[in-house]
Design an enzyme around this catalytic site. Sequence first.
Site, mmCIF file in Angstrom:
data_model
loop_
_atom_site.group_PDB
_atom_site.id
_atom_site.type_symbol
_atom_site.label_atom_id
_atom_site.label_comp_id
_atom_site.label_asym_id
_atom_site.label_seq_id
_atom_site.Cartn_x
_atom_site.Cartn_y
_atom_site.Cartn_z
ATOM 1 C CG HIS A 55 39.097 81.185 64.000
ATOM 2 N ND1 HIS A 55 40.368 81.373 64.337
ATOM 3 C CD2 HIS A 55 38.094 81.381 64.912
ATOM 4 C CE1 HIS A 55 40.041 82.237 65.530
ATOM 5 N NE2 HIS A 55 38.873 82.271 65.559
ATOM 6 C CG ASP B 33 41.009 85.423 67.668
ATOM 7 O OD1 ASP B 33 40.213 86.409 68.802
ATOM 8 O OD2 ASP B 33 40.665 84.128 67.419
#
Length: 460
Positions: A274, A325
């Site tokens: 991220h 993810d």
Amino acid sequence: MPDSYFASYFAEHALLAEGWRADVRLVVDAEGFIDSVIPDSPPGDATRLNGPVLPGMPNLHSHAFQRAMAGLAEIGSARPDSFWSWRERMYALVDRLTPEQVGVIARALYVEMLKGGYTQVSEFHYLHHDPRGRPYTDPAAMSRALLEAADASGIGMTLLPVFYAHGDFGGQPASPSQRRFLHSPDSYLRLLENLAPLCSGHATRALGMALHSLRAVTHDEISDILAADPAGPRHIHVAEQCKEVEACLAWCGKRPVRWLLDNVDVDERWCLIHATHLDAGEIRDLAASGAVAGLCPTTEANLGDGIFAATEYAAGGGRWGIGSDSHVSLDLVEELRLLEYGQRLTSQRRNVLQDAGQRRVGDWLYRQALAGGAQASGQPIGALGPGKRADWIVLDGDDPYLASAGDDTRLGRWLFGGSKGQIRDVMVAGRWQVRDGRHELDDNNRSALTDLLRALRKAE
Ligand code: NGQ
Ligand code: ZN
């Protein structure tokens, strides 16, 4: 070496390190690695590939079990929903999964990944223990379920067992809903030791390590673990939410990525998942570190994280790759497109992420994601070249948009005007896993997954 030791393929168009090349002969050895790549050659007796050929994409961030809840957390409540309320729902799922169930979810997920263009998955694995938080008789039971699911589907796996010990910055105690994730540095290092022989000497398996986030570990624990010099890539979630940045500032006076750069030797081995909220100095220094930013655009959008400063980061030479993810999307087309669109929406410009040399956005996105993904996976993948694993995808050569495209527009047509439905065949380590859009586990997976998802629903 007899000729039969090798398999030869012929592609009219293939994406090589130097760009698209025509009439490419690809020779693969019996171990599933590329022996040679020869552009401008006659087809001869090579097996013809029926469309443009590209290296398979590494998926650098996965929590396999979360696929079971994809799309189920899209019902709002009276209070504004957030990442943190999503996490509560995710923990409710975590409470009840067994290794067998995780295996069923992962097997179907990895087949979907292959069909979405991914040929390697970095599994960021933290669901280690039984529902009461005790290690299974075999402490690696969950890890094994994931490795076996990867083998069954045929996708390559970089297993990243996750160290997780606390509930927030400064070593705060973990909450009861985190009990299945927890280790001491010693028990964690033992897990890595147990897993090493399962992953070495395998063309499609690799082992790395991960720290869940700076919320979940202390500086001393990080030091203890890194002192053992674990092999392979090192991943960590970082700076995904503003609340996390604020909590980190309150704890130590630094932002999370700054703390990491100042206290850990962040280099090419690292992948920062991220890294959404960066200031200008963090962008510059992370780009210069050689680490990979692990971007997960569809999950980051779904969870309301924010938009990564890809334009500034790329201008500093920053490396990045993509991950699916939480698996709200299993489609590299969507990930790459959304990455560029996020930049367009915030800058009110077009064609933002590009290479000043040739200015093709699709080519730049695909090739950067291959390079960063390969680095973060710790495997010789992400390119069609000698010594690389024979991982590739074949797009539909009969598709009018692709068949009519030239080298300058092929990836633009696909990534901005097409979809994963144009992927026809997928090879991993020299073996076909998807042929004509089908995988041999399709029927089995469909019934096993339907039964499991129904059972989970009843148990809610
Ligand atoms: C996770 N997922 O561990 O699965 C996290 C959420 C957390 C993403 N960050 C939980 N997308 O970060 O504490
Ligand atoms: Zn994650």
